[in-house]
Design an enzyme around this catalytic site. Structure first.
Site, short mmCIF file in Angstrom:
data_model
loop_
_atom_site.label_atom_id
_atom_site.label_comp_id
_atom_site.label_asym_id
_atom_site.label_seq_id
_atom_site.Cartn_x
_atom_site.Cartn_y
_atom_site.Cartn_z
N GLY A 91 1.34 3.08 -7.63
CA GLY A 91 1.98 2.01 -6.87
C GLY A 91 3.39 2.37 -6.43
N ASP A 92 3.91 1.59 -5.48
CA ASP A 92 5.28 1.74 -4.99
C ASP A 92 5.54 3.09 -4.34
OD1 ASP A 92 5.75 -0.80 -6.05
OD2 ASP A 92 6.25 0.04 -8.01
N LYS A 121 4.02 2.40 0.69
CA LYS A 121 2.94 1.96 1.60
C LYS A 121 3.47 1.04 2.69
CE LYS A 121 0.78 0.28 -1.99
NZ LYS A 121 1.58 0.84 -3.10
N GLY A 122 4.40 0.14 2.29
CA GLY A 122 4.95 -0.81 3.25
C GLY A 122 5.64 -0.09 4.39
N GLY A 182 4.73 -5.51 -4.01
CA GLY A 182 6.05 -5.65 -3.41
C GLY A 182 6.22 -4.49 -2.45
N HIS A 183 6.16 -4.77 -1.16
CA HIS A 183 6.23 -3.71 -0.16
C HIS A 183 7.54 -3.83 0.61
CE1 HIS A 183 1.53 -3.51 -0.08
NE2 HIS A 183 2.04 -3.23 -1.25
N GLN A 209 -1.07 -2.01 -4.61
CA GLN A 209 -1.27 -1.25 -5.85
C GLN A 209 -1.68 0.19 -5.50
OE1 GLN A 209 -2.80 -4.70 -5.82
NE2 GLN A 209 -0.66 -5.03 -6.27
N VAL A 219 10.13 -4.16 -6.90
CA VAL A 219 10.44 -5.13 -5.84
C VAL A 219 10.01 -6.54 -6.27
CG1 VAL A 219 10.01 -5.69 -3.40
CG2 VAL A 219 9.99 -3.32 -4.14
N LEU A 223 10.97 12.65 -0.35
CA LEU A 223 11.31 14.06 -0.62
C LEU A 223 12.83 14.20 -0.73
CD1 LEU A 223 9.95 16.86 -0.97
CD2 LEU A 223 10.50 17.29 1.43
N ASP A 224 13.56 13.34 0.00
CA ASP A 224 15.03 13.38 -0.04
C ASP A 224 15.57 13.18 -1.45
OD1 ASP A 224 13.79 10.78 0.70
OD2 ASP A 224 15.80 9.98 0.37
N VAL A 244 11.88 11.12 4.42
CA VAL A 244 13.19 11.65 4.03
C VAL A 244 14.25 10.54 3.94
CG1 VAL A 244 12.76 13.99 4.88
CG2 VAL A 244 13.68 12.28 6.44
N GLY A 245 13.79 9.30 3.94
CA GLY A 245 14.70 8.15 3.82
C GLY A 245 13.88 6.88 3.96
P1 GDP Z 1 5.06 0.09 -1.74
O1 GDP Z 1 4.80 -0.94 -2.78
O2 GDP Z 1 4.10 1.23 -1.80
O3 GDP Z 1 5.17 -0.48 -0.35
O4 GDP Z 1 6.49 0.72 -2.08
P2 GDP Z 1 7.82 -0.09 -2.54
O5 GDP Z 1 8.40 -0.74 -1.34
O6 GDP Z 1 7.55 -0.92 -3.73
O7 GDP Z 1 8.73 1.11 -3.05
C1 GDP Z 1 9.06 2.18 -2.24
C2 GDP Z 1 10.59 2.26 -2.14
O8 GDP Z 1 10.96 3.50 -1.60
C3 GDP Z 1 11.19 1.23 -1.21
O9 GDP Z 1 12.44 0.86 -1.69
C4 GDP Z 1 11.30 1.97 0.12
O10 GDP Z 1 12.34 1.46 0.95
C5 GDP Z 1 11.66 3.34 -0.37
N1 GDP Z 1 11.22 4.47 0.47
C6 GDP Z 1 10.03 4.62 1.13
N2 GDP Z 1 9.97 5.85 1.70
C7 GDP Z 1 11.12 6.48 1.38
C8 GDP Z 1 11.62 7.80 1.64
O11 GDP Z 1 11.00 8.65 2.26
N3 GDP Z 1 12.86 8.08 1.11
C9 GDP Z 1 13.59 7.19 0.39
N4 GDP Z 1 14.76 7.55 -0.10
N5 GDP Z 1 13.12 5.95 0.13
C10 GDP Z 1 11.91 5.61 0.60
P1 IMO Z 2 2.56 -2.29 -4.94
O1 IMO Z 2 1.57 -2.80 -3.94
C1 IMO Z 2 3.33 -1.00 -9.03
C2 IMO Z 2 1.00 -2.97 -12.20
C3 IMO Z 2 1.76 -3.86 -13.16
C4 IMO Z 2 0.92 -3.67 -14.40
C5 IMO Z 2 -0.49 -3.61 -13.85
C6 IMO Z 2 -1.25 -4.92 -13.91
O2 IMO Z 2 3.95 -2.74 -4.71
O3 IMO Z 2 2.44 -0.80 -5.08
P2 IMO Z 2 -1.09 -7.18 -12.52
O4 IMO Z 2 0.03 -8.17 -12.37
O5 IMO Z 2 -1.58 -6.59 -11.25
O6 IMO Z 2 -2.21 -7.72 -13.36
O7 IMO Z 2 -0.46 -5.98 -13.39
O8 IMO Z 2 -0.37 -3.20 -12.50
N1 IMO Z 2 1.19 -3.30 -10.76
C7 IMO Z 2 1.93 -2.59 -9.91
N2 IMO Z 2 2.72 -1.51 -10.12
N3 IMO Z 2 3.19 -1.49 -7.79
C8 IMO Z 2 2.38 -2.55 -7.56
O9 IMO Z 2 2.11 -2.99 -6.32
C9 IMO Z 2 1.75 -3.18 -8.66
N4 IMO Z 2 0.92 -4.24 -8.78
C10 IMO Z 2 0.57 -4.30 -10.07
O10 IMO Z 2 3.08 -3.40 -13.33
O11 IMO Z 2 1.21 -2.43 -15.00
MG MG Z 3 5.76 -1.91 -4.36
#
Ligand code: GDP
Ligand code: IMO
Ligand code: MG
Length: 430
Positions: free
Chosen positions: A12-13, A16-17, A40-41, A224, A299, A332-333, A414-415
């Site tokens: 996760g995280d 993707k957003g 949280g995207h 996720q 997020v 990568l940054d 890269v950002g």
């Molecule tokens: P998601 O849940 O997959 O949409 O990802 P999140 O938004 O939870 O977490 C990704 C974080 O990395 C966010 O704060 C983005 O703004 C940041 N981000 C995404 N791509 C890059 C990148 O290439 N470089 C840097 N430094 N930050 C990035």
């Molecule tokens: P995005 O879309 C990272 C994790 C929780 C926990 C497990 C189960 O932003 O990548 P839940 O509330 O879904 O029953 O929790 O999954 N988890 C995530 N971790 N990014 C997410 O979403 C997540 N959504 C759930 O931290 O370990």
């Molecule tokens: Mg997220």
């Protein structure tokens, strides 16, 4: 008639957003297919505005794409309405949103049970986001769920809620020593949401089929990630849905034969929130550095993300499992400034080298990373926009990821901004 899946290849995280937003103006539909407001995207638009989206597909920020919440999503209507209001206040038009009537609702008893069950699990807790996700999917599978379409029929809504609260109130009160929920109050609250959500509720399946028949592009946005998948992840430390590519078909009604591309998003290192095994986790200064430079705080819950090196065993598994055609390597940054950048190429499990994901949970808990150390680089790469401009060591790092995963790396982040990428292959092109 291309349908494209975009999903997380790690825990996760991955960003993707950002990647969905990048494609938003060039696709006709962006559809969320699984999860709920546990996601949280983060999206940062070219004017520097930062948005944190939880239920709204990240296509919301491009003015043209239709945005759809598919049947595979669990919807907390209170959260969704607050998100709609928040976006409208910032001038974002949400009238293009459609919600599947078959999506399940997160109800107050789901949120209450999620929190209380975690507390009772103690040290064995999953570390959920506490948003009611697991209990909502649990009721769906147990055929006790209440769906978005039930909001449109007050009699059915009450009937279903009475039935389900007969059991859940006993659990809340007798097992967990919590207050029982009042049917009248919950019905009244949800009927208010119903009035506001009514214009958005639609038969989204047929809408997507028609779009595909017209030759339009449908982007299915995952929440996720692969290793949090119910069936293919690190069970029980997973979420309660299927974020993998198969889940995109189930969660939208788009047939597998319409999918032409699967985009996997992975960080250049690894993070995880919540409990569960994580072989490359770092507990030293390097881990602290990644968290600080990468801004690795959740997020949705604000929790510190656990940080570690890139795990190619996980990446290869995700590539094969999802049929990933294009990998996006973000952040990568963040790796600039390390003398050496290790990549985990295999595990050592109870004294033996293992190259692929082990069969058992116990083995995965015992997995120790086998690292290959690559040279690091010092340059700030935030302004780099072509592969050739990247420091040679950074190029080698990306190429090694490609070799180990057997998948091309098409875009490198890269950002955090929409434009802060090195594009090697157009994600919508050939
Ligand atoms: P998601 O849940 O997959 O949409 O990802 P999140 O938004 O939870 O977490 C990704 C974080 O990395 C966010 O704060 C983005 O703004 C940041 N981000 C995404 N791509 C890059 C990148 O290439 N470089 C840097 N430094 N930050 C990035
Ligand atoms: P995005 O879309 C990272 C994790 C929780 C926990 C497990 C189960 O932003 O990548 P839940 O509330 O879904 O029953 O929790 O999954 N988890 C995530 N971790 N990014 C997410 O979403 C997540 N959504 C759930 O931290 O370990
Ligand atoms: Mg997220």
């Amino acid at each position: 008639m291309p349908a494209i899946v975009l999903l997380g290849a790690q825990w996760g995280d991955e960003g993707k957003g950002k990647v969905t937003d990048l494609l938003g103006e060039r696709v006709d539909y962006v559809v969320r297919y699984s999860g709920g407001n546990n996601a949280g995207h983060t999206v940062i638009t070219p004017d520097g505005q930062k948005y944190a989206l939880h239920l709204m597909p990240s296509g919301a920020l491009s003015p043209t794409a239709m945005i759809v919440i598919g049947n595979g999503v669990v919807v907390d209507p209170k959260v969704l309405l607050a998100e709609i209001d928040g976006l409208n206040e910032r001038g974002v038009d949400t009238s293009r949103l459609r919600i599947s009537g078959d999506a399940h609702l997160i109800m107050p008893h789901h949120r209450a049970l999620d929190r209380v069950v975690e507390r009772y699990l103690g040290s064995a807790r999953i570390g959920t986001t506490g948003r009611g996700i697991g209990p909502a999917y649990g009721d769906k599978v147990a055929r006790m769920g209440i769906r978005v379409q039930d909001l449109l029929d007050p009699g059915i809504l009450r009937q279903k809620l009475e039935l389900v609260l007969r059991e859940k109130n006993q659990m809340l009160f007798k097992v967990y020593n919590r207050k029982a929920l009042d049917v009248d109050a919950v019905v009244a609250e949800y009927l208010e949401y119903a009035e506001r959500l009514r214009p958005y509720i639609a038969e989204t399946r047929a809408m997507l089929w028609d779009a595909l028949d017209r030759g339009e592009t449908v982007l299915m946005e995952g929440a996720q990630a692969t290793m949090l998948d119910m069936d293919h992840g690190t069970y029980p430390f997973v979420t309660s849905s299927n974020p993998t590519s198969g889940g995109a078909c189930v969660g939208t009604g788009v047939p597998p034969t319409s999918i032409t591309r699967v985009i996997g998003v992975s960080k250049a290192y690894t993070t995880r929130v919540g409990s569960g095994p994580f072989p490359t986790e770092l507990f030293d200064d390097a881990g602290q550095h990644l968290r600080k430079i990468g801004g690795e705080y959740g997020v949705t819950t604000g929790r510190e993300r656990r940080c570690g090196w890139f795990d190619a065993v996980v990446a290869r598994y995700a590539a094969r499992l999802n049929g990933i055609t294009d990998l996006v390597v973000t952040k990568l940054d963040v790796l600039s400034g390390f003398e050496k950048v290790p990549i985990c190429v295999a595990y050592e499990i109870d004294g033996r080298r293992v190259d692929d994901m082990p069969m058992s949970q116990t083995a995965f808990h015992h997995a120790r990373p086998v690292y290959e150390e690559l040279d690091g680089w010092w340059e700030d790469i935030g302004k780099v926009r072509s592969f050739e401009e990247l420091p040679a060591a950074a190029q080698r790092y990306v190429e090694r990821i490609e070799q180990l995963c057997g998948t091309r790396v098409s875009v490198i982040g890269v950002g955090p901004g929409r434009e802060e990428n090195v594009v090697r292959h157009d994600l919508l092109g050939g």
